[in-house]
Design an enzyme around this catalytic site. Structure first.
Site, mmCIF file in Angstrom:
data_model
loop_
_atom_site.group_PDB
_atom_site.id
_atom_site.type_symbol
_atom_site.label_atom_id
_atom_site.label_comp_id
_atom_site.label_asym_id
_atom_site.label_seq_id
_atom_site.Cartn_x
_atom_site.Cartn_y
_atom_site.Cartn_z
ATOM 1 N N HIS A 142 1.106 -0.920 0.010
ATOM 2 C CA HIS A 142 0.345 0.134 0.080
ATOM 3 C C HIS A 142 0.946 1.907 0.281
ATOM 4 O O HIS A 142 0.881 2.156 -0.637
ATOM 5 C CB HIS A 142 -1.085 -0.102 1.434
ATOM 6 C CG HIS A 142 -1.725 0.857 1.274
ATOM 7 N ND1 HIS A 142 -2.637 1.607 0.408
ATOM 8 C CD2 HIS A 142 -1.398 2.123 2.444
ATOM 9 C CE1 HIS A 142 -3.338 3.266 0.758
ATOM 10 N NE2 HIS A 142 -2.689 3.262 2.273
ATOM 11 N N ARG A 151 4.451 10.572 -4.480
ATOM 12 C CA ARG A 151 5.092 10.897 -5.090
ATOM 13 C C ARG A 151 5.496 9.790 -5.995
ATOM 14 O O ARG A 151 6.177 9.158 -5.798
ATOM 15 C CB ARG A 151 5.651 11.084 -3.697
ATOM 16 C CG ARG A 151 5.676 12.328 -2.881
ATOM 17 C CD ARG A 151 6.165 11.673 -1.482
ATOM 18 N NE ARG A 151 6.556 10.608 -0.561
ATOM 19 C CZ ARG A 151 4.743 9.793 -0.316
ATOM 20 N NH1 ARG A 151 4.296 10.854 -0.015
ATOM 21 N NH2 ARG A 151 4.303 8.653 -0.146
ATOM 22 N N LYS A 261 -9.384 11.763 7.197
ATOM 23 C CA LYS A 261 -9.714 10.508 7.453
ATOM 24 C C LYS A 261 -10.602 10.741 8.547
ATOM 25 O O LYS A 261 -11.488 9.790 8.801
ATOM 26 C CB LYS A 261 -8.568 10.042 7.616
ATOM 27 C CG LYS A 261 -7.620 10.215 7.005
ATOM 28 C CD LYS A 261 -7.610 8.609 6.102
ATOM 29 C CE LYS A 261 -5.953 8.721 5.585
ATOM 30 N NZ LYS A 261 -5.980 7.560 4.898
ATOM 31 N N SER A 265 -14.665 6.464 10.618
ATOM 32 C CA SER A 265 -13.560 4.535 10.320
ATOM 33 C C SER A 265 -14.911 3.647 11.209
ATOM 34 O O SER A 265 -15.735 4.412 11.858
ATOM 35 C CB SER A 265 -12.635 5.466 11.674
ATOM 36 O OG SER A 265 -12.075 6.430 11.138
ATOM 37 N N THR A 368 -3.979 0.073 5.946
ATOM 38 C CA THR A 368 -3.922 -0.871 4.387
ATOM 39 C C THR A 368 -3.429 -2.548 4.192
ATOM 40 O O THR A 368 -2.000 -1.099 4.066
ATOM 41 C CB THR A 368 -4.501 0.352 3.225
ATOM 42 O OG1 THR A 368 -5.233 1.591 3.500
ATOM 43 C CG2 THR A 368 -4.873 -0.441 2.388
#
EC number: 3.7.1.2
Lengths: 435, 435
Positions: A142, A151, A261, A265, A368
């Protein structure tokens, strides 16, 4: 690490008939959670097949004594923090006693039967008050995949193979499986725009993670050594760390993800214990030739030998059109916890190596967990290469990112020859349209 | 915003003689906190001069009725979360009644006098259970100064003037003023080293911040509009967000600071209310010519007119040698809250614009508030230019970063002609050597 004993015997069956062969909750699992029966308040319980054993009722029926009773009491309230604080000894005593009570031929069947609730009649809650939530980044596939998109020249940063990278997340917005998630609005700056705007996220994503419940904590200033770390792990769950990739791309420098985020969750509601997972421990996956050895504070022989976990992890999507056509959820990724570059013990030890204190009921996410190929990516960002290659679902629909009404379902399964397979229960939630 | 009333009258004096002219706690301030008297348990109290009014004792003495009694009850326990949840109305009723009770000539002096404790005999605690802690980055001079050191080519990133940048911090390691801080160990990679090592931090720093206590929260999924944001602010404190710069430099990419920060944060123990600070509101500092206007969701006329705060902020250092020579703490920085690029209301609104829920007792930090020059830098990293130009203390000692035994003291003072100056009480802690 937890020992194997008769509670793991694959031949063990329960008088709760639905438990035998149950995909998630056979008698070899016995996860703990907090539930409300119809018309009743929240309380601790144990999942067994399609039933829940009401722990305060079982205590009142006199089914527990000694250390198991102490654990059952601590696990009877509206949050399991006190149970998590007790640690391995009482937790194991409770497991052994629960196994006895629920086993085929138990003399306690009569008493215990009256303490069972049909799970379908119950509401599941968060199993503990989460003090702090920390998310790690131990899925190296991930980190590499996402790094390539954010990037391109520099996907995996120089610190990655030395530091179990982590960051703080938001505890207040964690919800149990089943609670819908509203699409967030936020600042985004599309590549072709000269100025940012405020709008509903157009790049909403899931993240397939394992959650780790902290058991006994540590005092501020007193690190947890790597050999002691397993004693501080209270259990496991599934974690979907929903992510708004367009918000993330614009906000995340220099201090990391924030509003991308913290809008929600989702976790699976049952705490699967280290004991239940003991048969599925594996050596820490070997590092590719040329990778640096972990620093001594992260090195432990037992952890190297059995710090890994063989646990299949699955992501499924169910769209409104699929629901209408009565199609089953469509599997979009199949991964495995064995793809973690760092072990959970290394996460715990690194987190506390500076003296930071963990508390019972704190939650750690692994980050992840993607596998090495396109079919094992734990986020849609990876699977679709940032939205370029859409997923085609069984309904014929395409998905580049999540759409309103989509339901995302995470599942976990442990399988090993000679042991009963166990699961975590579902971690699912549906996307509501933005306000 | 809070209105001015007779509680702000600078001529108002208290029968608690030490309150009159007190640098921090004259009768115009009346901050709330949690304290333990000698031999007693934690409870809510109000600072007045060098005394603390014991709120449960004052309640029992019948000093409160109606809305003020409701607020005093909520502020009587071992944590003020219930009080913070009540919001502005009850908080203001309590302030008005406290002002009456403690004013010179009050008929309640006889009853109230028995409810006072000498502050020097009491222990101060955290005033609330902090659910989540978020740190912002609204000090634009700090962001620029630090940016120059971490990213010489790119000090202020393109998002800074559009987004009130923030990130999640660690709630569990926040301690009240007075609790020592142990120097953290961690992974660092000095510029001349080829591999990282694990060692005590060599670049330990303070950060001068304002803390913001959340009052009433919001439900998950329901943003707080900018006009409503002041109603969700329960009060203010000082915050020292200790930072290990060498750990930070090695770990912070790509997900932000983690172990460099979460080993400790120190706050001043008293919640200074928005009412106490009402006289010191100023317009939001004007943005330099050419800066973008905030997006509409962050724009509000009242916030523009009085969203700023004129509050002097000071950092002092006291070394063991200075203590031995009986030298007073040495002021190493004098800054002001007016140097915030974003207002506290903008922080609250941005935090919740994606639906993230804040809860009573959550803590927001502003980020380091540096002024525009070298004498107003809120971190030693800035003052010494990353350790290159040491500070020379009154004792003749030099400091490039903090050393073991150093005590760092933060102070805040509001001054304005026609109003009584108020302060926050100290935020201080001493560095213990690494384990």
């Amino acid at each position: 690490m937890a020992q194997l004993d008769h509670t793991h015997d694959p031949k063990l069956e329960s008088w709760v008939a639905s438990a035998n062969g149950h995909a998630d909750f056979p008698i070899q699992n016995l996860p703990l959670g907090v539930f409300s029966p119809r018309g009743g308040g929240p309380r601790g319980g144990v999942a067994i097949g399609d039933r829940i054993l009401d722990l305060p009722a079982a205590l009142a029926a006199g089914l527990f004594t000694g250390e198991a009773a102490r654990a059952a009491e601590a696990a009877s309230g509206a949050a399991l923090n006190a149970f998590l604080a007790l640690g391995a000894g009482p937790r194991q005593a409770l497991r052994r006693r629960l196994s006895e009570i629920l086993a085929q031929g138990s003399p306690d069947q009569g008493k215990a039967d009256g303490c069972l609730q049909a799970a379908s009649d119950c509401t599941l809650h968060l199993p503990a008050r989460i003090g702090d939530y920390t998310d790690f980044y131990v899925g190296i596939h991930h980190a590499t995949n996402v790094g390539k998109q954010f990037r391109p020249d520099n996907p995996l940063l120089p610190n990655y193979k030395h530091v179990p990278i982590g960051y703080h997340g938001r505890a207040s917005s964690i919800r149990p499986s089943g609670v819908p998630v509203r699409r967030p609005r936020g600042q985004t700056k599309p590549p072709d725009a000269s100025e940012p705007g405020f709008r509903p996220s157009q790049r909403l994503d899931y993240e397939l993670e394992l959650g780790v419940w902290i058991g006994p904590g540590n005092e501020l200033g007193e690190p947890i050594g790597i050999a002691e770390a397993p004693g501080h792990i209270g259990g496991y769950c599934l974690l979907n760390d929903w992510s708004a990739r367009d918000i993330q791309a614009w906000e995340y420098q220099p201090l990391g993800p924030f509003l991308a985020k913290n809008f929600a969750s989702t976790i699976s509601a049952w705490i699967v214990t280290p004991e239940a997972l003991a048969p599925f421990r594996i050596p820490q996956p070997s590092r590719p030739e040329g990778d640096p050895a972990p620093l001594p504070y992260l090195t432990d022989e037992a952890d190297r030998n059995e710090g890994g976990l063989d646990l299949e992890l699955e992501v499924l999507i169910l769209t409104p059109a699929m629901r209408e056509k009565r199609l089953p959820p469509h599997c979009v990724a199949l991964s495995n916890a064995r793809h973690m570059y760092w072990t959970v013990a290394q996460m715990v030890t690194h987190h506390t190596c500076n003296g930071c204190n963990l508390q019972p009921g704190d939650l750690l996410g692994t980050g992840t967990i993607s596998g090495p190929d396109q079919e094992s990516c734990g986020s849609i960002l990876e699977t679709t290469l940032g939205g370029k290659n859409p997923i085609v679902l069984a309904s014929g629909e395409e998905r580049r990112f999540l759409e309103d009404g989509d339901e995302v379902i995470l599942r976990a399964r442990s399988r090993k020859e000679g042991f009963a397979p166990i699961g975590f229960g579902e971690c699912r939630a549906t996307i509501l349209p933005s306000l």
